[in-house]
Scaffold this motif. Structure first.
Motif, PDB file in Angstrom:
ATOM      1  N   LYS A   1       0.847  -1.188   0.000  1.00 42.89           N
ATOM      2  CA  LYS A   1       0.000   0.000   0.000  1.00 42.89           C
ATOM      3  C   LYS A   1       0.891   1.250   0.000  1.00 42.89           C
ATOM      4  CE  LYS A   1      -3.951  -2.190   0.290  1.00 42.89           C
ATOM      5  NZ  LYS A   1      -4.972  -2.139   1.320  1.00 42.89           N
ATOM      6  N   LYS A   2       0.569   2.201  -0.855  1.00 38.05           N
ATOM      7  CA  LYS A   2       1.411   3.406  -0.975  1.00 38.05           C
ATOM      8  C   LYS A   2       0.933   4.480   0.000  1.00 38.05           C
ATOM      9  CE  LYS A   2       3.848   6.174  -4.167  1.00 38.05           C
ATOM     10  NZ  LYS A   2       4.569   5.772  -5.306  1.00 38.05           N
ATOM     11  N   ILE A   3       1.882   5.048   0.737  1.00 38.98           N
ATOM     12  CA  ILE A   3       1.582   6.102   1.703  1.00 38.98           C
ATOM     13  C   ILE A   3       2.375   7.350   1.331  1.00 38.98           C
ATOM     14  CG2 ILE A   3       1.600   6.758   4.146  1.00 38.98           C
ATOM     15  CD1 ILE A   3       1.704   3.762   4.827  1.00 38.98           C
ATOM     16  N   VAL A   4       1.677   8.474   1.247  1.00 45.00           N
ATOM     17  CA  VAL A   4       2.345   9.770   1.068  1.00 45.00           C
ATOM     18  C   VAL A   4       2.592  10.351   2.453  1.00 45.00           C
ATOM     19  CG1 VAL A   4       1.936  12.169   0.358  1.00 45.00           C
ATOM     20  CG2 VAL A   4       1.470  10.306  -1.243  1.00 45.00           C
ATOM     21  N   ILE A   5       3.851  10.689   2.740  1.00 44.31           N
ATOM     22  CA  ILE A   5       4.211  11.236   4.053  1.00 44.31           C
ATOM     23  C   ILE A   5       4.728  12.653   3.865  1.00 44.31           C
ATOM     24  CG2 ILE A   5       5.700  10.975   6.070  1.00 44.31           C
ATOM     25  CD1 ILE A   5       5.609   7.957   5.515  1.00 44.31           C
ATOM     26  N   VAL A   6       4.137  13.576   4.628  1.00 47.08           N
ATOM     27  CA  VAL A   6       4.471  14.990   4.494  1.00 47.08           C
ATOM     28  C   VAL A   6       5.097  15.455   5.802  1.00 47.08           C
ATOM     29  CG1 VAL A   6       3.630  17.174   3.591  1.00 47.08           C
ATOM     30  CG2 VAL A   6       2.303  15.090   3.181  1.00 47.08           C
ATOM     31  N   GLU A   7       6.399  15.738   5.757  1.00 50.63           N
ATOM     32  CA  GLU A   7       7.164  16.077   6.977  1.00 50.63           C
ATOM     33  C   GLU A   7       8.350  16.938   6.571  1.00 50.63           C
ATOM     34  OE1 GLU A   7       8.741  16.827  10.153  1.00 50.63           O
ATOM     35  OE2 GLU A   7       7.201  15.324  10.597  1.00 50.63           O
ATOM     36  N   ASP A   8       8.496  18.100   7.204  1.00 46.11           N
ATOM     37  CA  ASP A   8       9.555  19.013   6.763  1.00 46.11           C
ATOM     38  C   ASP A   8      10.906  18.734   7.401  1.00 46.11           C
ATOM     39  OD1 ASP A   8       8.508  19.964   9.238  1.00 46.11           O
ATOM     40  OD2 ASP A   8       9.451  21.899   8.898  1.00 46.11           O
ATOM     41  N   SER A   9      10.959  17.981   8.483  1.00 44.83           N
ATOM     42  CA  SER A   9      12.233  17.725   9.157  1.00 44.83           C
ATOM     43  C   SER A   9      12.971  16.559   8.500  1.00 44.83           C
ATOM     44  CB  SER A   9      11.983  17.388  10.635  1.00 44.83           C
ATOM     45  OG  SER A   9      13.108  16.755  11.193  1.00 44.83           O
TER      46      SER A   9
ATOM     47  N   PRO B   1      -9.089   9.547 -12.250  1.00 42.66           N
ATOM     48  CA  PRO B   1      -9.945  10.187 -11.249  1.00 42.66           C
ATOM     49  C   PRO B   1      -9.944   9.438  -9.914  1.00 42.66           C
ATOM     50  CG  PRO B   1     -11.122   9.908 -13.332  1.00 42.66           C
ATOM     51  CD  PRO B   1      -9.840   9.150 -13.443  1.00 42.66           C
ATOM     52  N   ASP B   2      -9.710   8.107  -9.983  1.00 38.23           N
ATOM     53  CA  ASP B   2      -9.666   7.316  -8.754  1.00 38.23           C
ATOM     54  C   ASP B   2      -8.224   7.294  -8.231  1.00 38.23           C
ATOM     55  OD1 ASP B   2      -9.985   5.654  -6.641  1.00 38.23           O
ATOM     56  OD2 ASP B   2     -10.604   3.897  -7.782  1.00 38.23           O
ATOM     57  N   VAL B   3      -7.902   8.297  -7.412  1.00 44.05           N
ATOM     58  CA  VAL B   3      -6.523   8.444  -6.921  1.00 44.05           C
ATOM     59  C   VAL B   3      -6.111   7.267  -6.045  1.00 44.05           C
ATOM     60  CG1 VAL B   3      -5.019   9.915  -5.507  1.00 44.05           C
ATOM     61  CG2 VAL B   3      -6.631  10.952  -7.087  1.00 44.05           C
ATOM     62  N   SER B   4      -7.102   6.589  -5.445  1.00 48.52           N
ATOM     63  CA  SER B   4      -6.781   5.462  -4.556  1.00 48.52           C
ATOM     64  C   SER B   4      -6.112   4.300  -5.296  1.00 48.52           C
ATOM     65  CB  SER B   4      -8.031   4.968  -3.837  1.00 48.52           C
ATOM     66  OG  SER B   4      -8.965   4.477  -4.771  1.00 48.52           O
ATOM     67  N   GLU B   5      -6.127   4.345  -6.629  1.00 44.76           N
ATOM     68  CA  GLU B   5      -5.373   3.337  -7.394  1.00 44.76           C
ATOM     69  C   GLU B   5      -3.871   3.549  -7.216  1.00 44.76           C
ATOM     70  OE1 GLU B   5      -6.470   3.530 -11.469  1.00 44.76           O
ATOM     71  OE2 GLU B   5      -8.581   3.034 -11.114  1.00 44.76           O
ATOM     72  N   HIS B   6      -3.482   4.785  -6.900  1.00 46.42           N
ATOM     73  CA  HIS B   6      -2.055   5.121  -6.819  1.00 46.42           C
ATOM     74  C   HIS B   6      -1.572   5.358  -5.390  1.00 46.42           C
ATOM     75  CE1 HIS B   6      -2.395   5.784 -11.149  1.00 46.42           C
ATOM     76  NE2 HIS B   6      -3.454   6.540 -10.891  1.00 46.42           N
ATOM     77  N   VAL B   7      -2.426   5.901  -4.532  1.00 50.32           N
ATOM     78  CA  VAL B   7      -2.056   6.228  -3.155  1.00 50.32           C
ATOM     79  C   VAL B   7      -3.194   5.785  -2.250  1.00 50.32           C
ATOM     80  CG1 VAL B   7      -1.563   8.089  -1.502  1.00 50.32           C
ATOM     81  CG2 VAL B   7      -0.706   8.247  -3.832  1.00 50.32           C
ATOM     82  N   GLN B   8      -2.839   5.177  -1.103  1.00 50.09           N
ATOM     83  CA  GLN B   8      -3.882   4.674  -0.207  1.00 50.09           C
ATOM     84  C   GLN B   8      -4.029   5.498   1.080  1.00 50.09           C
ATOM     85  OE1 GLN B   8      -1.789   2.213  -1.958  1.00 50.09           O
ATOM     86  NE2 GLN B   8      -3.539   2.388  -3.335  1.00 50.09           N
ATOM     87  N   MET B   9      -3.047   6.366   1.367  1.00 53.03           N
ATOM     88  CA  MET B   9      -3.132   7.144   2.606  1.00 53.03           C
ATOM     89  C   MET B   9      -2.176   8.317   2.566  1.00 53.03           C
ATOM     90  SD  MET B   9      -2.528   5.938   6.550  1.00 53.03           S
ATOM     91  CE  MET B   9      -4.249   5.517   6.741  1.00 53.03           C
ATOM     92  N   VAL B  10      -2.525   9.371   3.338  1.00 57.94           N
ATOM     93  CA  VAL B  10      -1.628  10.506   3.558  1.00 57.94           C
ATOM     94  C   VAL B  10      -1.373  10.626   5.058  1.00 57.94           C
ATOM     95  CG1 VAL B  10      -1.331  13.008   3.370  1.00 57.94           C
ATOM     96  CG2 VAL B  10      -2.470  11.746   1.521  1.00 57.94           C
TER      97      VAL B  10
END
Length: 301
Positions: free
Chosen positions: A174-182, A222-231
């Motif tokens: 499952k692909k997770i996008v992680i947003v963290e500046d440090s 249009p179905d972004v969940s095909e590429h990413v499952q969580m942020v």
């Protein structure tokens, strides 16, 4: 300064208020949300063999708190005591700490997109600067207070061992996008989530870059969940903070189904409503990485 609940009542506006303070001739900023109160210096009890940045401990309303010298943290000369000196009593990462500064000057309300990320040329791996605010002919430096505390007490940081205690885990694609500046936390999150079996990770330094990426996926399908499952997102970040990012995701017809977890040092009982307002599925306080892993399991496995 005791009650910030009324400040910036609307969540996801990409704004923050900072307390400006001085150490030496330089000006620095701390997010108002982290500040419980500002007081005059009180009697400090010296602690033998404490970390060099710790001046000692104080008793404040029955609670014993460490006092951190910001001059020592920043490698500046410790000046002779002056009448303007203040103690900033802060709370984040489920702990309270007192920061000793030369003066507290004012409060500014600004947008995260006015905060520039420090350049790698002058940043350096040991720097505590996470953002630069340009105001007229001067600059205010935003500091990474979580890192300041982890440098003093590494046990207060993200702990891979807490994930190992969860036992053997299946690898997940499952692909997770992680947003963290440090950069330090990005590496820790990479290593820890890999240990937990999550190896398909995309990292972004701020909400704007992450949103641009997610919106580019919309154009593919249009179905972004095909590429990413969580942020998974931090809150405090230059350009676009985590609340504004979450709000934009939840307002988008194609992105709104994406589960968003907020993983931040600012998750307290007083502030949890901000993440609720923007539609986050859940909120976990740093450094509770094992709890984050269990929440990821819950929403995407």
């Amino acid at each position: 300064m005791n009650d910030h609940k009324g400040i910036l009542l609307e969540s996801g506006t990409n704004e923050l208020e900072i307390v400006e303070f001085q150490v030496g001739s330089n000006k620095f900023g701390i997010n108002v949300i982290k500040v419980k109160e500002i007081i005059q210096p009180i009697k400090v009890t010296f602690i033998p063999h404490a970390h060099p940045h710790v001046e000692g401990i104080v008793q404040l309303r029955g609670e014993v708190l460490p006092v951190v010298s910001m001059a020592k943290v920043l490698g500046l000369p410790v000046v002779v005591k002056n009448e303007q000196e203040k103690y900033i009593v802060a709370e984040f990462n489920k702990q309270r700490v007192v920061f000793h500064v030369d003066n507290v000057t004012q409060i500014h309300r600004i947008s995260w997109d006015q905060i520039e990320k420090p350049s790698d040329i002058y940043q350096g791996s040991a720097s505590h600067v996470i953002g630069v605010i340009k105001r007229d002919d001067e600059m205010i430096l935003l500091l990474d207070f979580e890192r300041i505390i982890v440098d003093i007490n590494p046990e207060s940081g993200i702990n891979v061992d807490s994930v190992k205690k969860l036992g053997n885990r299946e690898r997940s694609n499952k692909k997770i996008v992680i947003v963290e500046d440090s950069p330090l936390l990005r590496k820790l999150l990479h290593d820890t989530l890999n240990e937990a079996g999550y190896v398909n990770l995309d990292f972004f330094e701020n909400g704007k870059d992450a949103l641009d990426f997610l919106e580019s996926l919309e154009k593919v399908s249009p179905d972004v969940s095909e590429h990413v499952q969580m942020v998974v997102t931090d809150i405090e970040m230059p350009q676009m903070d985590g609340h504004a990012l979450t709000r934009r995701i939840k307002e988008s017809s194609n992105l709104s189904k994406l589960p968003v977890l907020i993983f931040s040092s600012l998750i307290t009982d007083d502030l949890r409503h901000k993440g609720d307002q923007v539609g986050a599925e859940d909120q976990i306080s740093k450094p509770e990485i094992a709890e984050l892993v269990l929440k990821i399991d819950k929403f995407i496995l």
